[in-house]
Write a protein that holds these residues in place. Structure first.
Motif, mmCIF file in Angstrom:
data_model
loop_
_atom_site.group_PDB
_atom_site.id
_atom_site.type_symbol
_atom_site.label_atom_id
_atom_site.label_comp_id
_atom_site.label_asym_id
_atom_site.label_seq_id
_atom_site.Cartn_x
_atom_site.Cartn_y
_atom_site.Cartn_z
ATOM 1 N N ASP A 27 -35.769 -11.199 51.502
ATOM 2 C CA ASP A 27 -36.767 -12.090 51.713
ATOM 3 C C ASP A 27 -36.884 -13.031 50.546
ATOM 4 O O ASP A 27 -36.502 -12.780 49.460
ATOM 5 N N PRO A 28 -37.363 -14.317 50.859
ATOM 6 C CA PRO A 28 -37.411 -15.298 49.643
ATOM 7 C C PRO A 28 -38.257 -15.041 48.491
ATOM 8 O O PRO A 28 -39.386 -14.037 48.600
ATOM 9 N N LEU A 29 -38.240 -15.619 47.517
ATOM 10 C CA LEU A 29 -39.234 -15.517 46.154
ATOM 11 C C LEU A 29 -39.861 -16.937 46.096
ATOM 12 O O LEU A 29 -39.363 -17.854 46.272
ATOM 13 N N LEU A 30 -41.029 -16.483 46.058
ATOM 14 C CA LEU A 30 -41.847 -18.151 45.963
ATOM 15 C C LEU A 30 -42.571 -17.969 44.497
ATOM 16 O O LEU A 30 -43.108 -16.864 44.075
ATOM 17 N N PHE A 31 -42.561 -19.101 43.851
ATOM 18 C CA PHE A 31 -43.177 -19.297 42.686
ATOM 19 C C PHE A 31 -44.176 -20.304 42.905
ATOM 20 O O PHE A 31 -44.258 -21.275 43.100
ATOM 21 N N TRP A 32 -45.527 -19.609 42.468
ATOM 22 C CA TRP A 32 -46.849 -20.290 43.242
ATOM 23 C C TRP A 32 -47.530 -20.862 42.166
ATOM 24 O O TRP A 32 -47.835 -20.145 41.081
ATOM 25 N N PHE A 33 -47.895 -22.194 42.353
ATOM 26 C CA PHE A 33 -48.953 -22.876 41.388
ATOM 27 C C PHE A 33 -50.098 -23.100 41.970
ATOM 28 O O PHE A 33 -50.232 -23.923 42.961
ATOM 29 N N PRO A 34 -51.243 -22.461 41.348
ATOM 30 C CA PRO A 34 -52.572 -22.781 42.022
ATOM 31 C C PRO A 34 -53.464 -24.164 41.740
ATOM 32 O O PRO A 34 -54.543 -24.195 42.420
ATOM 33 N N GLY A 35 -52.812 -25.080 41.102
ATOM 34 C CA GLY A 35 -53.464 -26.242 40.877
ATOM 35 C C GLY A 35 -54.158 -26.399 39.435
ATOM 36 O O GLY A 35 -53.355 -25.855 38.503
ATOM 37 N N GLY A 36 -55.238 -27.363 39.281
ATOM 38 C CA GLY A 36 -55.671 -27.352 38.205
ATOM 39 C C GLY A 36 -55.638 -28.735 37.589
ATOM 40 O O GLY A 36 -56.008 -29.817 37.933
ATOM 41 N N PRO A 37 -54.927 -28.812 36.490
ATOM 42 C CA PRO A 37 -54.187 -27.719 35.822
ATOM 43 C C PRO A 37 -55.269 -26.712 35.072
ATOM 44 O O PRO A 37 -56.481 -27.633 34.771
ATOM 45 N N GLY A 78 -53.416 -17.971 38.111
ATOM 46 C CA GLY A 78 -52.760 -17.478 39.295
ATOM 47 C C GLY A 78 -53.387 -16.594 39.978
ATOM 48 O O GLY A 78 -53.279 -16.178 41.287
ATOM 49 N N PHE A 79 -54.372 -15.732 39.316
ATOM 50 C CA PHE A 79 -55.215 -15.033 40.126
ATOM 51 C C PHE A 79 -56.131 -15.256 41.291
ATOM 52 O O PHE A 79 -56.393 -14.665 42.029
ATOM 53 N N TYR A 80 -56.535 -16.652 41.037
ATOM 54 C CA TYR A 80 -57.371 -17.340 42.421
ATOM 55 C C TYR A 80 -56.605 -17.470 43.369
ATOM 56 O O TYR A 80 -57.084 -16.950 44.549
ATOM 57 N N ALA A 81 -55.126 -17.719 43.260
ATOM 58 C CA ALA A 81 -54.399 -17.763 44.608
ATOM 59 C C ALA A 81 -54.156 -16.487 45.018
ATOM 60 O O ALA A 81 -54.069 -16.206 46.176
ATOM 61 N N LEU A 82 -54.010 -15.429 43.995
ATOM 62 C CA LEU A 82 -53.882 -14.040 44.764
ATOM 63 C C LEU A 82 -54.791 -13.534 45.249
ATOM 64 O O LEU A 82 -54.501 -12.897 46.420
ATOM 65 N N VAL A 83 -56.189 -13.727 44.960
ATOM 66 C CA VAL A 83 -57.204 -13.077 45.756
ATOM 67 C C VAL A 83 -58.073 -14.089 46.709
ATOM 68 O O VAL A 83 -58.857 -13.577 47.713
ATOM 69 N N CYS A 84 -57.871 -15.282 46.511
ATOM 70 C CA CYS A 84 -58.657 -16.306 47.452
ATOM 71 C C CYS A 84 -57.715 -16.941 48.352
ATOM 72 O O CYS A 84 -58.224 -17.777 49.423
ATOM 73 N N ASP A 102 -50.501 -25.893 45.679
ATOM 74 C CA ASP A 102 -51.628 -26.723 46.421
ATOM 75 C C ASP A 102 -52.355 -27.472 45.101
ATOM 76 O O ASP A 102 -52.364 -27.293 44.126
ATOM 77 N N SER A 103 -53.244 -28.431 45.677
ATOM 78 C CA SER A 103 -53.796 -29.308 44.769
ATOM 79 C C SER A 103 -52.893 -29.965 43.862
ATOM 80 O O SER A 103 -51.804 -30.488 44.015
ATOM 81 N N TYR A 104 -53.216 -29.566 42.412
ATOM 82 C CA TYR A 104 -52.452 -30.162 41.522
ATOM 83 C C TYR A 104 -51.061 -29.989 41.437
ATOM 84 O O TYR A 104 -50.135 -30.270 40.867
ATOM 85 N N GLY A 105 -51.004 -28.891 42.372
ATOM 86 C CA GLY A 105 -49.468 -28.292 42.444
ATOM 87 C C GLY A 105 -48.580 -29.383 42.890
ATOM 88 O O GLY A 105 -47.327 -29.421 42.952
ATOM 89 N N GLY A 106 -49.088 -30.656 43.830
ATOM 90 C CA GLY A 106 -48.316 -31.465 44.239
ATOM 91 C C GLY A 106 -47.713 -32.167 43.109
ATOM 92 O O GLY A 106 -46.522 -32.772 43.423
ATOM 93 N N LYS A 107 -48.350 -32.465 42.145
ATOM 94 C CA LYS A 107 -47.498 -32.915 40.733
ATOM 95 C C LYS A 107 -46.595 -31.629 40.084
ATOM 96 O O LYS A 107 -45.592 -31.814 39.629
#
Length: 466
Positions: free
Chosen positions: A69-79, A83-89, A176-181
């Motif tokens: 399976d692929p590996l995703l490196f996730w950025f939840p925005g902000g800055p 990352g816990f926000y993305a994990l539970v929300c 997502d969000s500021y992750g666009g940058k």
């Protein structure tokens, strides 16, 4: 002499541990009944000239086939968002049981729409100052868009070298969000590093961004047309603003009295609308109360609020109320011990740290996306269609500016026989870009429409049409 040597060895071990990767398997978590049904690892990776920034991460291995399976490196925005926000929300395998909360430690339940069903996901607290990440000096907290990209790339290379089994996996950036940058800048660093022959060579396949910030002024400029399209302002007000402001609603001519008047009318119409999701309540500012352990939070950004002390039947819905459970949980000493957070490095955990000295020195990430469109990547851009803060209309505008041919015309895509949103596909010899709206989604879409976003990501990562 023996005592001196022993002390020296201890000090050197501490320095070595803090300057290199620090990782632990986490089999159980406070608030979740029994062993975790997935493999969780937490740890730190040092970045910067002398590893003065210690970035905290959560790795959750795929619940499917972590080897393939692929590996995703996730950025939840902000800055500054943990990352816990993305994990539970958003996309992780756990969520808080808001309904069951009764003034004790918030309880965790399984999320049936976790993206870890089909991918391993690496969540990060970045930059230093976000979540449990920290710096060893005050100067270490100062950062910018470009420096953050360099640190994120350094983190990724170090992390992969310490986890060599993942080097073979297909790799995607996501956020997502500021992750666009953030994603665009890091993607550029990865491409440059791979082309320069830096190790490890990353199997970079592409990226996905949701409700993405690309150029704040242009993104926010579409709020007025979006508000009109969604029936929040009248035809008369919109035409007045359009004609008098010449389509410039964010930075209009300050001497243009007609435009100023029209924008005031627009503001009065939408100022009480929740910009994250136009159909949900706009939360009021909450009074400060004490923590459940009778101490107080030192940060104003996220404090437990009095709704938690109300009887359940009197708690009125407001999505932000649920975020408080994250703070209560993450600031519990048994939780920090379970996560292996270094004692004394972080004070109050807050979901979004606004106090980080962050320089926004990349006004627009469009040029990065344009250059990336020539690198043979697969790209997914999605938008919750009820998001006023970053309207889907602004996202479509910069996609069209990429001048990529439309391969599949606008059409609905389905989940369980219902319209999940609408999609359009763009393709040339160098890029394969899919745009999708999430019907009923806000900012950001997975939090509001988890089942639809789960289906979208699963299909896209499997190269299956939405």
């Amino acid at each position: 002499m023996v005592v001196l040597l022993t002390t020296l060895v201890v000090v050197l071990n501490i320095i070595s541990a803090y300057s290199s990767s620090w990782e632990f398997d986490v089999p159980v978590l406070p608030g979740y009944p029994g062993p975790l049904p997935f493999k969780l690892q937490t740890g730190y990776v040092g970045v910067g000239d002398e590893d003065e920034r210690q970035l905290f991460y959560y790795l959750i291995e795929s619940e499917g086939d972590p080897v393939r399976d692929p590996l995703l490196f996730w950025f939840p925005g902000g800055p500054g968002v943990s990352g816990f926000y993305a994990l539970v929300c958003e996309i992780g395998p756990l969520k808080f049981d808001y309904e069951a909360f009764d003034e004790d430690l918030p309880s965790l339940v399984a999320n049936p729409y976790s993206w870890t069903k089909f991918a391993s996901v690496l969540f990060i607290d970045a930059p230093a100052g976000a979540g449990f990440s920290y710096a060893t000096s005050e100067n270490g907290y100062a950062v910018s868009d470009t420096i953050a990209a360099e640190h994120n790339y350094m983190f990724l290379r170090k992390w992969l070298l310490s986890h060599p089994s993942f080097i073979r996996n297909r790799f995607y950036l996501a956020g997502d969000s500021y992750g666009g940058k953030t994603v665009a800048l890091l993607a550029s660093e990865i491409i440059k590093g791979n082309e320069a022959g830096l190790e490890p060579q990353i199997r970079f396949q592409g990226y996905m961004i949701g409700n993405p910030v690309v150029d704040e002024d242009k993104d926010h400029n579409e709020q007025t047309p979006f508000a009109h399209r969604m029936g929040l302002i009248s035809d008369e007000y919109f035409e007045m603003a359009k004609s008098s402001c010449g389509g410039e609603y964010v930075n209009p001519d300050p001497n243009n009295v007609e435009c100023k008047y029209a924008l005031q009318l627009v503001k009065e119409c939408i100022q009480h609308i929740n910009p994250q999701h136009i159909l949900e309540p706009k939360c009021r500012e909450y009074p400060v109360i004490q923590r459940l352990d009778n101490s107080t939070f030192g940060s104003k950004e996220q404090r437990p609020i009095n709704f938690l002390l109300l009887p359940k039947q009197e708690r009125h819905f407001c999505r932000a109320n649920g975020y408080v459970l994250s703070a209560l949980w993450a600031n519990n000493s048994t939780v920090r011990e379970a996560l292996h957070v270094r004692e004394g490095t972080v004070g109050d955990w807050i979901e979004f740290n606004h106090s980080i000295p962050y320089e926004h020195n990349v006004a627009s990430a469009f040029e990065h996306h344009r250059l990336l469109s020539k690198k043979g990547l697969h790209v997914l851009v999605y938008s919750g269609d009820h998001d006023l803060s970053i309207p889907y209309m602004s996202t479509l505008k910069w996609i069209h500016r990429l001048n990529i041919s439309v391969d599949e015309q606008w059409r609905p895509w389905m989940v369980d026989g219902q319209v999940g949103g609408y999609t359009e596909k763009y393709m040339n010899k160098k890029v394969f870009l899919t745009f999708a709206t999430i019907k009923g989604g806000g900012h950001t879409a997975p939090e509001y429409m988890p089942k639809e976003c789960f289906a979208m990501a699963d299909r896209w990562l499997s190269s299956y049409p939405l």
